[in-house]
Design an enzyme around this catalytic site. Sequence first.
Site, PDB file in Angstrom:
ATOM      1  CB  CYS A   1      28.872   4.725 -41.718  1.00 17.05           C
ATOM      2  SG  CYS A   1      27.178   4.415 -41.424  1.00 17.05           S
TER       3      CYS A   1
ATOM      4  CG  HIS B   1      23.262   4.815 -46.867  1.00 15.50           C
ATOM      5  ND1 HIS B   1      23.995   5.522 -45.934  1.00 15.50           N
ATOM      6  CD2 HIS B   1      23.486   5.427 -48.058  1.00 15.50           C
ATOM      7  CE1 HIS B   1      24.631   6.518 -46.536  1.00 15.50           C
ATOM      8  NE2 HIS B   1      24.336   6.488 -47.816  1.00 15.50           N
TER       9      HIS B   1
HETATM   10  C1  CIR Z   1      25.374  11.448 -44.291  1.00 15.43           C
HETATM   11  O1  CIR Z   1      24.238  11.907 -44.244  1.00 15.43           O
HETATM   12  O2  CIR Z   1      25.954  11.205 -45.339  1.00 15.43           O
HETATM   13  C2  CIR Z   1      26.096  11.191 -42.987  1.00 15.43           C
HETATM   14  N1  CIR Z   1      25.723  12.153 -42.019  1.00 15.43           N
HETATM   15  C3  CIR Z   1      25.796   9.800 -42.492  1.00 15.43           C
HETATM   16  C4  CIR Z   1      26.330   8.732 -43.390  1.00 15.43           C
HETATM   17  C5  CIR Z   1      26.095   7.366 -42.862  1.00 15.43           C
HETATM   18  N2  CIR Z   1      26.703   6.394 -43.677  1.00 15.43           N
HETATM   19  C6  CIR Z   1      26.244   5.162 -43.856  1.00 15.43           C
HETATM   20  O3  CIR Z   1      25.149   4.818 -43.421  1.00 15.43           O
HETATM   21  N3  CIR Z   1      26.980   4.335 -44.604  1.00 15.43           N
END
Ligand code: CIR
Length: 238
Positions: free
Chosen positions: A233, A146
């Site tokens: 996150c 992201h």
């Molecule tokens: C994913 O791959 O969606 C989750 N394992 C990690 C999400 C991390 N979120 C973020 O950076 N906002």
Amino acid sequence: AGLTSGGGTAPHYERALEQHDGYIRALERCGLQVHQLAADEAFPDSTFVEDVAVVTPRCAILTAPGAPSRKGEVAAIRPILERHHARIHAIDTGAALDGGDVMQIGSHFYVGLSQRTDPAGAHQLIGILEDYGMSGTTVSVSGFLHLKTGVTWLGDNTLIAAQEFIGHPQLAGFELIPVAPQEQGAANCLLINNHILMPAGYPRAREQVARLGREIIEIDISEFAKIDGGLTCLSLRF
Ligand code: CIR
């Protein structure tokens, strides 16, 4: 059992719970009131709650997560946001947008175009923001999950940024604190009031951030980092 781009070891569950508690305590120390949501066992990535909504002072927007296994997370967050926000919008399910790609700086929103956010999702979001007198621009993202995995705002005119975002034309005009490639995880920091939450274990980045004069709170989130999660996150702030 969350999604992961790396082939490393799986998160240690008990340790992850302890780290999550530490994160909540840190948010409280910054003066926030924390609403802790119940675990949703159907969605292992749902702890990364930032990805399913963009919350602004004027409205909240439910996203359309780019990962198929995460799309169902949105339905559960709607009633929770309705408790706090009168105006709720939603990105069309045909588009893709993850909250992790949205970096808010005042009333301007930088929206990463990444593996999880497509131009349709980004432009829908920007359209909604504009209806409320806010604004947004897109930023191309290539080497990170992201946008905010690689760059975050530290207040005033300062960003902490991984190499990819140094000299990035869509982020021109900021003072940048560069993170070394071996400290890349340090690019995901979280500014709250006058505090900067930083992931533990990045001494060089910490030294540079300390020069900004804000209180630094280091948090160990190693278990979440194993499945690509960072400090931003794990919460929605408003
Ligand atoms: C994913 O791959 O969606 C989750 N394992 C990690 C999400 C991390 N979120 C973020 O950076 N906002």
